[in-house]
Design a protein around this motif. Structure first.
Motif, PDB file in Angstrom:
ATOM      1  N   ARG A   1       0.827  -1.200   0.000  1.00  0.00           N
ATOM      2  CA  ARG A   1       0.000   0.000   0.000  1.00  0.00           C
ATOM      3  C   ARG A   1       0.866   1.257   0.000  1.00  0.00           C
ATOM      4  O   ARG A   1       0.524   2.260  -0.652  1.00  0.00           O
ATOM      5  CB  ARG A   1      -0.926  -0.007   1.220  1.00  0.00           C
ATOM      6  CG  ARG A   1      -2.088  -0.987   1.107  1.00  0.00           C
ATOM      7  CD  ARG A   1      -3.009  -0.894   2.308  1.00  0.00           C
ATOM      8  NE  ARG A   1      -4.161  -1.776   2.166  1.00  0.00           N
ATOM      9  CZ  ARG A   1      -5.109  -1.903   3.086  1.00  0.00           C
ATOM     10  NH1 ARG A   1      -5.035  -1.204   4.222  1.00  0.00           N
ATOM     11  NH2 ARG A   1      -6.127  -2.719   2.878  1.00  0.00           N
ATOM     12  N   THR A   2       1.979   1.219   0.726  1.00  0.00           N
ATOM     13  CA  THR A   2       2.895   2.360   0.719  1.00  0.00           C
ATOM     14  C   THR A   2       3.459   2.604  -0.672  1.00  0.00           C
ATOM     15  O   THR A   2       3.508   3.740  -1.158  1.00  0.00           O
ATOM     16  CB  THR A   2       4.033   2.118   1.717  1.00  0.00           C
ATOM     17  OG1 THR A   2       3.486   1.930   3.028  1.00  0.00           O
ATOM     18  CG2 THR A   2       4.999   3.287   1.732  1.00  0.00           C
ATOM     19  N   ILE A   3       3.896   1.536  -1.334  1.00  0.00           N
ATOM     20  CA  ILE A   3       4.448   1.674  -2.678  1.00  0.00           C
ATOM     21  C   ILE A   3       3.379   2.124  -3.663  1.00  0.00           C
ATOM     22  O   ILE A   3       3.650   2.901  -4.589  1.00  0.00           O
ATOM     23  CB  ILE A   3       5.092   0.345  -3.113  1.00  0.00           C
ATOM     24  CG1 ILE A   3       6.271   0.013  -2.207  1.00  0.00           C
ATOM     25  CG2 ILE A   3       5.563   0.426  -4.560  1.00  0.00           C
ATOM     26  CD1 ILE A   3       7.356   1.070  -2.179  1.00  0.00           C
ATOM     27  N   LEU A   4       2.137   1.668  -3.478  1.00  0.00           N
ATOM     28  CA  LEU A   4       1.046   2.108  -4.353  1.00  0.00           C
ATOM     29  C   LEU A   4       0.828   3.611  -4.228  1.00  0.00           C
ATOM     30  O   LEU A   4       0.676   4.321  -5.236  1.00  0.00           O
ATOM     31  CB  LEU A   4      -0.231   1.353  -4.006  1.00  0.00           C
ATOM     32  CG  LEU A   4      -1.495   1.782  -4.776  1.00  0.00           C
ATOM     33  CD1 LEU A   4      -1.326   1.551  -6.271  1.00  0.00           C
ATOM     34  CD2 LEU A   4      -2.707   1.030  -4.243  1.00  0.00           C
ATOM     35  N   ASP A   5       0.825   4.116  -2.993  1.00  0.00           N
ATOM     36  CA  ASP A   5       0.674   5.559  -2.795  1.00  0.00           C
ATOM     37  C   ASP A   5       1.844   6.318  -3.408  1.00  0.00           C
ATOM     38  O   ASP A   5       1.661   7.394  -4.011  1.00  0.00           O
ATOM     39  CB  ASP A   5       0.568   5.872  -1.304  1.00  0.00           C
ATOM     40  CG  ASP A   5      -0.698   5.281  -0.676  1.00  0.00           C
ATOM     41  OD1 ASP A   5      -1.625   4.945  -1.442  1.00  0.00           O
ATOM     42  OD2 ASP A   5      -0.729   5.148   0.563  1.00  0.00           O
ATOM     43  N   LEU A   6       3.047   5.777  -3.254  1.00  0.00           N
ATOM     44  CA  LEU A   6       4.223   6.445  -3.812  1.00  0.00           C
ATOM     45  C   LEU A   6       4.166   6.485  -5.334  1.00  0.00           C
ATOM     46  O   LEU A   6       4.435   7.535  -5.950  1.00  0.00           O
ATOM     47  CB  LEU A   6       5.481   5.716  -3.338  1.00  0.00           C
ATOM     48  CG  LEU A   6       6.823   6.269  -3.830  1.00  0.00           C
ATOM     49  CD1 LEU A   6       7.026   7.695  -3.346  1.00  0.00           C
ATOM     50  CD2 LEU A   6       7.971   5.377  -3.353  1.00  0.00           C
ATOM     51  N   ARG A   7       3.828   5.374  -5.962  1.00  0.00           N
ATOM     52  CA  ARG A   7       3.735   5.343  -7.422  1.00  0.00           C
ATOM     53  C   ARG A   7       2.620   6.266  -7.924  1.00  0.00           C
ATOM     54  O   ARG A   7       2.775   6.962  -8.933  1.00  0.00           O
ATOM     55  CB  ARG A   7       3.475   3.908  -7.899  1.00  0.00           C
ATOM     56  CG  ARG A   7       4.668   2.971  -7.787  1.00  0.00           C
ATOM     57  CD  ARG A   7       4.310   1.611  -8.357  1.00  0.00           C
ATOM     58  NE  ARG A   7       5.400   0.651  -8.201  1.00  0.00           N
ATOM     59  CZ  ARG A   7       6.392   0.497  -9.073  1.00  0.00           C
ATOM     60  NH1 ARG A   7       6.430   1.268 -10.160  1.00  0.00           N
ATOM     61  NH2 ARG A   7       7.327  -0.401  -8.863  1.00  0.00           N
TER      62      ARG A   7
ATOM     63  N   LEU B   1      13.744   0.003  -5.820  1.00  0.00           N
ATOM     64  CA  LEU B   1      14.615   0.026  -4.646  1.00  0.00           C
ATOM     65  C   LEU B   1      13.824   0.389  -3.387  1.00  0.00           C
ATOM     66  O   LEU B   1      14.027  -0.197  -2.319  1.00  0.00           O
ATOM     67  CB  LEU B   1      15.758   1.017  -4.859  1.00  0.00           C
ATOM     68  CG  LEU B   1      16.815   0.620  -5.888  1.00  0.00           C
ATOM     69  CD1 LEU B   1      17.821   1.754  -6.071  1.00  0.00           C
ATOM     70  CD2 LEU B   1      17.530  -0.653  -5.469  1.00  0.00           C
ATOM     71  N   ALA B   2      12.928   1.343  -3.530  1.00  0.00           N
ATOM     72  CA  ALA B   2      12.079   1.695  -2.386  1.00  0.00           C
ATOM     73  C   ALA B   2      11.181   0.544  -1.988  1.00  0.00           C
ATOM     74  O   ALA B   2      10.934   0.311  -0.799  1.00  0.00           O
ATOM     75  CB  ALA B   2      11.251   2.937  -2.730  1.00  0.00           C
ATOM     76  N   GLN B   3      10.692  -0.203  -2.974  1.00  0.00           N
ATOM     77  CA  GLN B   3       9.845  -1.354  -2.673  1.00  0.00           C
ATOM     78  C   GLN B   3      10.631  -2.431  -1.938  1.00  0.00           C
ATOM     79  O   GLN B   3      10.118  -3.050  -1.004  1.00  0.00           O
ATOM     80  CB  GLN B   3       9.256  -1.909  -3.958  1.00  0.00           C
ATOM     81  CG  GLN B   3       8.281  -3.056  -3.732  1.00  0.00           C
ATOM     82  CD  GLN B   3       7.579  -3.468  -5.007  1.00  0.00           C
ATOM     83  OE1 GLN B   3       7.837  -2.903  -6.064  1.00  0.00           O
ATOM     84  NE2 GLN B   3       6.690  -4.438  -4.918  1.00  0.00           N
ATOM     85  N   ASN B   4      11.880  -2.658  -2.320  1.00  0.00           N
ATOM     86  CA  ASN B   4      12.718  -3.625  -1.609  1.00  0.00           C
ATOM     87  C   ASN B   4      12.996  -3.167  -0.187  1.00  0.00           C
ATOM     88  O   ASN B   4      13.065  -3.973   0.738  1.00  0.00           O
ATOM     89  CB  ASN B   4      14.028  -3.825  -2.368  1.00  0.00           C
ATOM     90  CG  ASN B   4      14.910  -4.869  -1.706  1.00  0.00           C
ATOM     91  OD1 ASN B   4      14.553  -6.029  -1.631  1.00  0.00           O
ATOM     92  ND2 ASN B   4      16.064  -4.448  -1.222  1.00  0.00           N
TER      93      ASN B   4
END
Length: 218
Positions: A125-131, A164-167
């Protein structure tokens, strides 16, 4: 350079903050993952000291000064009151402990599942918001931005940097942040497990020759 990285990390944590509850629940499940397996070693110790040795005629029984052993005795005393009188024996206590271990490991399996599920849910969910914010920001840029910047560099930012942020957020590196307390508790419980493992590895029944030498009944 250090201040730049710090500002970038602070901006990234803004996306993580809405999901702190999920991360907190994942941390609690991680603590359960590391703590619950130590019940096996503690149960083996109690069975050996309080059930097997008294049944064999040992005189090491009586009230224990160990808080954990007293907890086991209090739990068995409470459990046997709820069961028929036939369970108030060493064999009945053994069966109660085995059933309790089955329940504990069932809880452990649920905690293990939700530890991964909640942590990955918060991370994705964090990566979804970031993208989403990144794509919306690019869509608002003027045409001159795309004329002065190479398209390959923009795609690299979209793909590689977010990966990289997702990892960092949902990969293997995330467990170092989700389970800090769990890791500390794991070190303590590992000492208990290591002691029990060493005891089980070194303890053995005397052979017939050894019993004959010591004068024991063969």
């Amino acid at each position: 350079m250090g201040s730049t990285n710090r500002r970038a990390l602070v901006r990234f944590l803004v996306y993580v903050r809405p999901y702190t509850r999920l991360i907190g629940l994942a941390t609690l499940c991680g603590m359960a993952k590391f703590i619950l397996p130590s019940s096996m070693a503690l149960t083996l110790k109690f069975i050996t000291d309080r059930l097997v040795m008294p049944a064999a005629g040992s005189t090491t029984g009586g009230t224990s000064s160990d808080v954990i052993m007293r907890g086991f005795e209090a739990y068995l005393g409470w459990a046997t009151k709820l069961l028929p009188a036939a369970w108030r024996t060493s064999w009945g206590s053994f069966n109660i402990l085995v059933v309790t271990l089955l329940v504990i490991y069932a809880v452990w399996a649920v905690a293990l599942y939700y530890r991964s599920y909640l942590a990955n849910l918060a991370g994705h969910r964090t990566i979804l918001d970031l993208r989403t914010d990144l794509y919306q920001h690019l869509s608002r840029l003027s045409h001159s931005f795309f004329q002065t910047h190479q398209s390959g560099a923009i795609v690299s930012r979209l793909m590689a940097d977010v990966a990289l942020a997702q990892n960092f957020d949902v990969g293997q590196d995330a467990w170092a942040r989700i389970d800090p307390t769990s890791a500390a508790l794991f070190l303590g419980t590992t000492q208990i497990d290591a002691g029990m493992t060493h005891w089980l590895a070194t303890w053995r029944t005397p052979t017939i020759n050894e019993r004959a030498i010591t004068g024991q009944h063969v």
